[in-house]
Design an enzyme around this catalytic site. Structure first.
Site: not given
Ligand code: DGL
Length: 259
Positions: A73, A183
């Protein structure tokens, strides 16, 4: 040599894009994935909240005896990884937007970056961007609402197309030739993005780099699983299990979790 699992967590199902890269590079490694979908999106939370959730996720994975943790993440990495590294003994692998290759290779001297508010406002993101973006126009765009739609299983929806079209407009106007997906949910938007962007725009993410780094760090610590057995890949979610199963094409075991 260690048969202990690699722990992977994300605010939700997006980090499965990283799991898939890791599984391709390290097919014999056992993995445990935790989707904290109940608390998604992280991108609109304060840094203290993101740190607290990252601690909770890490402790869950350490209770399962994981040998290394992949913070799959960008938002949790840019806001919490130094805290995690200072607190726990296991190695951590993080993910950050691939600004460097985009900035080094752009011909039009304009690159776009799509990420969460939490990532784009973090100190770590700015440090990396400042290091490589000299003379380059970096168009930063918060992907407001995208994670929520993917978590609801609405990746391929009109609502998504409309958000993407708004977010890409200023980038196209600036003549970007690289779009950085900052993301881990966003690689799932590839079909839509390919349709909406001119052919010469390259779309990049950090998934493969993270998988290679995971392998290198396991080697460094003598933690590679050298057994030739089929790996065991387990998935836990405290949110919508069906959406997670679907994104994994029903190939892996998914368990619901009250977490
Ligand atoms: N997959 C997360 C990232 O890479 C998403 C973050 C979120 O939940 O806003 O930032």
């Amino acid at each position: 040599m260690s048969t202990q699992a690699i722990g992977i967590f994300d605010s939700g199902i997006g980090g499965t894009s990283i799991f898939k890269e890791i599984h391709a590079v390290l097919p014999h490694e056992n993995t445990i994935y935790l989707a904290d979908s109940k608390n998604a999106p992280y991108g609109i939370k304060s840094q203290d909240e993101i740190i607290a959730l990252s601690i909770k996720n890490t402790e869950f994975l350490l209770e399962q005896n994981c040998k290394l943790i992949v913070v799959a993440c960008n938002t949790a990495t840019t806001n919490a990884i130094s805290h995690l590294r200072n607190t726990y003994d296991v190695p951590f692998i993080g993910i950050e937007p691939a600004i460097k290759p985009a900035a080094l290779n752009t011909q039009s001297k304009a690159i776009g970056i799509l990420a969460t508010k939490g990532t784009l406002s973090s100190t770590l993101f700015h440090k990396t961007t400042d290091l490589y973006s000299n003379g380059i126009h970096v168009i930063e765009q918060v992907g407001k609402g995208i994670v929520e739609l993917i978590e609801e299983g609405k990746t391929n929806s009109e609502a998504m197309k409309s958000l993407l079209s708004d977010y890409l407009k200023p980038m196209l106007k600036a003549n970007i030739d690289y779009l950085v997906l900052g993301c881990t949910h966003y690689p799932y938007l590839m079909p839509q993005l390919l349709e909406m962007l001119p052919k010469h725009v390259k779309i990049i993410d950090s998934g493969l780099a993270v998988a290679k780094q995971t392998k290198a760090v396991l080697e460094q610590h003598s933690l590679l699983n050298t057994s030739m057995k089929m790996s065991n890949n387990m998935f836990y979610s405290n949110g919508n299990v069906t959406v997670l199963k679907t994104i994994l094409e029903n190939k892996f075991t998914v368990k619901g979790l009250d977490f």
